[in-house]
Design a protein around this motif. Structure first.
Motif, mmCIF file in Angstrom:
data_model
loop_
_atom_site.group_PDB
_atom_site.id
_atom_site.type_symbol
_atom_site.label_atom_id
_atom_site.label_comp_id
_atom_site.label_asym_id
_atom_site.label_seq_id
_atom_site.Cartn_x
_atom_site.Cartn_y
_atom_site.Cartn_z
ATOM 1 N N ALA A 149 54.286 87.072 38.944
ATOM 2 C CA ALA A 149 55.407 86.333 39.197
ATOM 3 C C ALA A 149 55.757 85.434 38.072
ATOM 4 N N ARG A 150 54.788 84.772 37.363
ATOM 5 C CA ARG A 150 54.848 84.023 36.175
ATOM 6 C C ARG A 150 55.153 84.787 34.985
ATOM 7 N N ASN A 151 54.686 85.819 34.967
ATOM 8 C CA ASN A 151 55.334 86.649 34.003
ATOM 9 C C ASN A 151 56.878 87.016 33.979
ATOM 10 N N TYR A 152 57.254 87.229 35.366
ATOM 11 C CA TYR A 152 58.698 87.304 35.541
ATOM 12 C C TYR A 152 59.894 86.136 34.908
ATOM 13 N N ILE A 153 58.911 85.032 35.350
ATOM 14 C CA ILE A 153 59.562 83.840 35.174
ATOM 15 C C ILE A 153 59.713 83.710 33.544
ATOM 16 N N GLU A 154 58.734 83.940 32.806
ATOM 17 C CA GLU A 154 58.545 83.736 31.437
ATOM 18 C C GLU A 154 59.760 84.683 30.667
ATOM 19 N N ASP A 155 59.880 86.114 31.579
ATOM 20 C CA ASP A 155 61.016 86.998 31.062
ATOM 21 C C ASP A 155 62.507 86.561 31.642
ATOM 22 N N LYS A 156 62.563 85.390 32.358
ATOM 23 C CA LYS A 156 63.712 85.056 32.741
ATOM 24 C C LYS A 156 64.239 85.815 33.855
ATOM 25 N N ASN A 157 63.411 86.556 34.538
ATOM 26 C CA ASN A 157 63.697 87.554 35.750
ATOM 27 C C ASN A 157 63.336 86.662 37.146
ATOM 28 N N ILE A 158 64.203 85.479 37.337
ATOM 29 C CA ILE A 158 64.011 84.650 38.376
ATOM 30 C C ILE A 158 64.095 85.216 39.682
ATOM 31 N N ASP A 159 64.794 86.168 39.786
ATOM 32 C CA ASP A 159 65.091 86.703 41.104
ATOM 33 C C ASP A 159 63.842 87.510 41.615
ATOM 34 N N LYS A 160 63.181 88.416 40.960
ATOM 35 C CA LYS A 160 61.981 89.180 41.130
ATOM 36 C C LYS A 160 60.993 88.054 41.170
ATOM 37 N N ALA A 161 60.793 87.122 40.517
ATOM 38 C CA ALA A 161 59.687 86.068 40.700
ATOM 39 C C ALA A 161 60.074 85.434 42.337
ATOM 40 N N LEU A 162 61.097 85.146 42.474
ATOM 41 C CA LEU A 162 61.352 84.462 43.784
ATOM 42 C C LEU A 162 60.937 85.368 44.909
ATOM 43 N N LYS A 163 61.381 86.639 44.792
ATOM 44 C CA LYS A 163 60.995 87.463 46.022
ATOM 45 C C LYS A 163 59.535 87.801 45.881
ATOM 46 N N LEU A 164 58.754 87.664 44.899
ATOM 47 C CA LEU A 164 57.495 87.972 44.837
ATOM 48 C C LEU A 164 56.785 86.737 45.435
#
Length: 245
Positions: free
Chosen positions: A214-229
């Motif tokens: 999830a932290r990696n998703y945030i760093e990649d600006k993929n906020i939706d995936k991070a929130l779902k996880l």
């Protein structure tokens, strides 16, 4: 007044890949003090005192070990702080004794192996952990430390195999997970890091790898995936402090 080591009040950063037993929270000397071989300790009233390393080794540490000789938890802390102060060679006998009396068998074996590692006695560190496995079975922490002994002996492939086996037993051990990911990143960059992370996420019962992902998703600006996880983690692992905080 009698002197003692004292733990810090905040959470300590886990930077050593060896295991959960190698990183207590404590008050460390600053870099300048370490260069001057000064050790920071506290008296029985909580007052900070700075003493020379020589005085600590000659007077304080022997008395402290003697007082705590048959108290496994206190003796463990003494050994752990000695490791952090870079004086593991002075607590070898204490670590052997702790291994004999500790009611937490994994702790006693692991700390003895770490002491041996710190003094470059890698074969003995390996033998201690193998003895634990023979007597009590495999755990994620023990295997991660065993992997460390192999790495120190230049057996990189064996190290990776044992480290991975340890993560399969316990994918949520922070030191083992961080170590594996660091190895993969060094070998193949960010893509290799993410692939390894996804692989660990597939291990039953894992939640710490998902937090990393999830932290990696945030760093990649993929906020939706991070929130779902994060939503899935809160739903399935809400009792875990790492997930909540």
């Amino acid at each position: 007044d009698k002197l003692k080591k004292q733990k810090a009040t905040g959470r300590g950063a886990k930077t050593d890949p060896q295991d959960k037993y190698s990183n207590p929270e404590r008050a460390d000397s600053n870099k300048a003090e370490q260069k001057e071989e000064i050790i920071e300790c506290f008296d029985t009233y909580g007052r900070k005192i700075m003493i020379s390393k020589k005085e600590w080794l000659d007077k304080v540490l022997p008395d402290q070990l003697k007082q705590h000789w048959n108290n496994p938890s206190m003796l463990y802390n003494d050994i752990l702080f000695a490791i952090q102060d870079g004086i593991a060679e002075y607590v070898i006998e204490a670590a052997k004794h702790l291994n004999e009396i500790d009611n937490i068998k994994e702790r006693g074996y692991v700390i003895l192996s770490i002491v041996y590692m710190k003094v470059n006695r890698y074969n003995e560190a390996q033998e201690v952990l193998e003895e634990y496995i023979d007597n009590y079975g495999k755990t994620g922490t023990v295997l991660t430390n065993l992997a460390k002994t192999y790495e120190a002996q230049g057996k990189h492939q064996e190290c990776l195999e044992i480290l991975w086996e340890g993560l399969q037993l316990d994918p949520n051990q922070e030191n083992g997970l961080a170590w594996l990911l660091a190895i993969k990143h060094e070998e193949g960059g960010h893509e290799s890091y993410v692939n390894a992370l996804n692989e660990v996420c597939n291990i039953n019962g894992s939640y710490l790898p998902q937090l990393y992902l999830a932290r990696n998703y945030i760093e990649d600006k993929n906020i939706d995936k991070a929130l779902k996880l994060y939503e899935i983690l809160i739903q399935d692992h809400c009792s875990k402090d790492d997930v909540l905080f």
